[in-house]
Design an enzyme around this catalytic site. Structure first.
Site, PDB file in Angstrom:
ATOM      1  CG  ASP A 115       4.477  13.528  -3.865  1.00 38.41           C
ATOM      2  OD1 ASP A 115       4.233  14.232  -2.870  1.00 38.41           O
ATOM      3  OD2 ASP A 115       3.887  12.453  -4.102  1.00 38.41           O
ATOM      4  CE  LYS A 169       3.264  10.668  -1.442  1.00 38.77           C
ATOM      5  NZ  LYS A 169       2.513  10.663  -2.698  1.00 38.77           N
TER       6      LYS A 169
HETATM    7  N1  LIG Z   1       0.432  14.625  -4.973  1.00 40.22           N
HETATM    8  C1  LIG Z   1       0.475  13.484  -4.128  1.00 40.22           C
HETATM    9  C2  LIG Z   1      -0.565  13.635  -3.074  1.00 40.22           C
HETATM   10  C3  LIG Z   1      -0.358  12.699  -1.961  1.00 40.22           C
HETATM   11  O1  LIG Z   1       0.694  12.639  -1.338  1.00 40.22           O
HETATM   12  C4  LIG Z   1       0.177  12.225  -4.910  1.00 40.22           C
HETATM   13  O2  LIG Z   1      -0.320  12.359  -6.022  1.00 40.22           O
HETATM   14  O3  LIG Z   1       0.443  11.118  -4.417  1.00 40.22           O
END
Ligand SMILES: N[C@@H](CC=O)C(=O)O
Ligand SMILES: NC(=O)C1=CN([C@@H]2O[C@H](COP(=O)(O)OP(=O)(O)OC[C@H]3O[C@@H](n4cnc5c(N)ncnc54)[C@H](OP(=O)(O)O)[C@@H]3O)[C@@H](O)[C@H]2O)C=CC1
Ligand code: NA
Length: 371
Positions: free
Chosen positions: A225, A229
């Site tokens: 994740d 980003k």
């Molecule tokens: N799972 C992600 C949600 C937001 O993007 C996080 O914890 O940052």
């Protein structure tokens, strides 16, 4: 002159989707909600009149409203054809984390359907999809907004785009990019060691319960994740990052649990077996403490060096990163104009309401341009 009607399709009514629909129901002049879908079910305003629309505040009971058409899951082509035939411009809000739906954005955009989404998959998968999305938007004169893909509702994407568009030179972006990992380390390894002694797995379960994690919490724990980003930010800053697998990512998933399947049953098994590996994270925390530091999960982009890093790092206890609370993100933009003192964005980086705020604000921006 009265505003032109804009028609809205919404896919996904989980933590973010539900909060978004609540915010939508409170807008003074909302677009007309004509399609609302979850994984197995779709509600539609009957074509060709596209009226009555679905009341966003009562979406849960729209299922039993006789005038609303009910269907199972529709294909991308069916959704695109339905929305593009509405008697006005249309916007699709994707509140899922589905990579297949994200890879269909070019199909929607070419048909003039704008996209608003917190789903990172479209913008952080293969570089060819990123390029296709923006080329298709130009071709279909449609719009793309995805503020909540980084830092939830925090103004991260808009800030970076403004820096780039006004000719500043972004040299470095760094910080804490995961609400879940921020929450986990802030609770599990607080600055004051007299704080919580909750085991790692228990705090993971709490983050899931609070709606901070991805639908599959392993996507947070494996660093993917955060990598997604950083891929998005690096691309906006001008780097052609091929995919989030292009750079090393430190995973916090015990190797023994790495091969569990990506199914609801696999998630369940993972959560059940995780307590058996709590000692691994305790060791990492205690090693940091022996050095008088705390451990946190961070990321950075060095633009001139074209280098992206994602993983654990030790921090002094009086540093800004060690002092974060709850699910806070902190993102520092170093640029030529800002010099040695970076532009810093900080605040809650996960949770239904704050993420939906970014989605609703993006929708308002789109409406302003479409009406
Ligand atoms: N799972 C992600 C949600 C937001 O993007 C996080 O914890 O940052
Ligand atoms: N939670 C957060 O703090 C943040 C989340 N995000 C992003 O927001 C998005 C949503 O997250 P969240 O609300 O937490 O996730 P949830 O798991 O709570 O909800 C996902 C929703 O999407 C639906 N869905 C999944 N696939 C499909 C599909 N192919 N067609 C139709 N519906 C589908 C699910 O359907 P069903 O109800 O039938 O299961 C569910 O309603 C994700 O992309 C996430 O990365 C971004 C920033 C922060
Ligand atoms: Na954001």
């Amino acid at each position: 002159m009265s505003a032109k009607p804009v028609y809205l399709g919404v896919i996904g009514v989980g933590g973010v989707g539900t909060a978004f629909l609540n915010q939508l129901s409170r807008l003074p002049s909302p677009p007309q909600l004509i399609l609302l879908a979850r994984s197995t079910q779709t509600l539609l305003s009957p074509a060709p009149a596209y009226t009555p629309s679905i009341a966003p505040g009562d979406w849960a009971t729209a299922q039993s409203t006789p005038s609303i058409t009910k269907a199972g899951a529709l294909s991308v082509d069916e959704i695109a054809s339905y929305l593009s035939s509405a008697p006005g411009r249309s916007v699709l809000v994707d509140n899922t984390s589905d990579p297949a739906l994200a890879s269909a954005y070019p199909t929607f955009l070419k048909k003039g359907i704008s996209i608003v989404t917190p789903n990172k998959k479209g913008f952080s998968s293969d570089l060819s999809l990123w390029k296709d999305i923006f080329a298709s938007a130009a071709q279909g004169s449609s719009l793309v907004y995805h503020e909540s893909t980084v830092g939830a509702g925090l103004p991260v994407i808009s800030t970076l785009k403004d820096l780039v568009a006004t000719g500043d030179e972004v040299t470095r972006i760094e910080g804490v990019f995961s609400g879940t990992l921020s929450f986990l380390f802030n609770i599990f390894a607080p600055v004051s060691s007299s704080g919580s002694s909750a085991p790692w797995s228990q705090v993971v379960a709490q983050a899931k319960e609070l709606g901070y994690t991805e639908p599959d919490p392993r996507d947070d724990l494996n660093g993917m994740d955060v990598a997604r980003k950083l891929t998005i930010l690096a691309r906006i800053a001008g780097l052609d990052v091929q995919s989030p697998e292009s750079f090393p990512i430190e995973s916090l998933i015990p190797s023994e649990l790495a091969s569990l399947p990506s199914t609801p049953d696999g998630i369940q098994q993972f959560m059940t077996r995780l307590p058996g590996f709590d000692s691994q994270m305790t060791r990492i925390k205690e090693d940091a403490e022996k050095n008088g530091k705390v451990v946190r999960y961070v990321g950075s982009i060095d633009v001139p060096k074209k280098e992206v890093k994602v993983g654990l790092q030790l921090f002094d206890k009086d540093s800004a990163i060690a002092g974060l609370k709850g699910s806070d993100n902190i993102i520092s933009f170093y640029t030529k104009r800002y010099g040695a003192n970076p532009l810093i964005v900080q605040g809650a980086g996960a949770g239904g309401d704050v993420t939906a705020m970014g989605v609703t604000a993006d929708l308002l921006k789109a409406l302003e341009r479409l009406r």
